[in-house]
Write an enzyme that holds these catalytic residues in place. Structure first.
Site: not given
Ligand code: AMP
Length: 280
Positions: A37, A176
């Site tokens: 994030h 990431v």
């Molecule tokens: P989430 O909180 O899991 O709904 O994710 C929120 C945002 O963070 C989304 O756009 C995800 O794709 C991004 N995100 C979550 N994990 C990662 C990661 N490991 N690498 C890059 N972006 C991430």
């Protein structure tokens, strides 16, 4: 740092910012923030005058049998990380604040959202596109950053923005990983140490399939089967291992330029997703 809990106050603030000519970048999240994030917030910081982070565990994208109730939450920790990375605004509504009780409208993408996670979670993307539309109307962003950890989600949002003429640039951000290759995810918190080490098989399997497919497209299906077997032999229950054209989300063909090899698998009760995207 400003924190808003209501839609009305958040939208009023966004509209004021727009009126004063500020550019806005939005990073939508479900909280329990990690370095994945943070990388999105860093990208947003470079793009716009004002960086907004939304933190909302969106009930409409969870099916009744999924983990909505136990999804990890750490609001104070999230705020500290957002401050650390220079975010200006957090929008963190309570569950009941986000949707009117008699809400009856959905935003739905009906093509790219169908395979992969859309197959096993049939109401998931409808929940995502609906809440992201609402967040776009509330935040009034010029830019929105989405991680390629959830590549299909990113493609679906890009399609929605294009088809429905949202005046917003979607910025895809690289996936990431932890040093050992595990894709960072809030859900990694559910894993025992043993499950976590077995879950490394997902990325290993994807890298194996990618190498085989780059060397010889004709082994594509066999490579996917080997990847699936690799995850299963580490004790994972595979939901899917698949290869698709990134533009069409269909099986790769002669016109395919870029593919995604994606996997979803359960370790214990935790469903993890991961992918590799490469030129075809
Ligand atoms: P989430 O909180 O899991 O709904 O994710 C929120 C945002 O963070 C989304 O756009 C995800 O794709 C991004 N995100 C979550 N994990 C990662 C990661 N490991 N690498 C890059 N972006 C991430």
């Amino acid at each position: 740092m400003k924190i808003f809990k209501t839609r009305r106050e958040f939208q009023a603030h966004s509209l004021e910012l727009k009126k004063s000519g500020k550019s806005i970048a939005l990073v939508p999240t479900m909280g329990f923030l990690h370095d994945g994030h943070m990388s999105l917030i860093d990208i947003a910081r470079k793009k716009a005058d004002v960086v907004m982070v939304s933190i909302f565990v969106n009930p409409t994208q969870f099916a009744p049998n999924e983990d909505f109730d136990r999804y990890p939450r750490d609001f104070d920790g999230d705020v500290a990380k957002c401050i650390d990375h220079g975010a200006d605004v957090i929008f963190a509504p309570e569950t009941g604040e986000m949707y009117d009780e008699n809400s009856s409208c959905w935003v739905e993408e009906v093509s790219l959202s169908k395979p992969l996670c859309g197959r096993s979670r049939p109401t998931f993307y409808r929940g995502v596109t609906t809440v992201v539309t609402k967040l776009f109307h509330l935040a009034q962003p010029d830019y929105a950053v989405f991680g390629l950890k959830d590549a299909q989600q990113c493609f679906v949002i890009e399609k929605m923005v294009k088809d429905l003429d949202f005046p917003i640039e979607i910025i895809p951000a690289p996936l990431v990983r932890d040093a050992d290759g595990l894709a960072l995810s809030s859900r990694n918190r559910y894993l025992s140490a043993d499950e976590r080490s077995r879950a490394l098989s997902i990325h290993r399997a994807l890298l194996g399939a990618k190498a085989e497919i780059i060397a010889d497209h004709s082994v594509m299906d066999a490579a996917l089967l080997r990847a699936k077997a690799g995850i299963e032999s580490a004790g994972g229950k595979v939901d899917y291992v698949d290869i698709l054209d990134c533009d069409t989300m269909a099986y790769p063909g002669e016109k395919t330029k870029r593919v995604i090899v994606a996997a979803a698998a359960f370790f214990g009760t935790t469903r993890l997703i991961d992918n590799e995207i490469f030129e075809f």
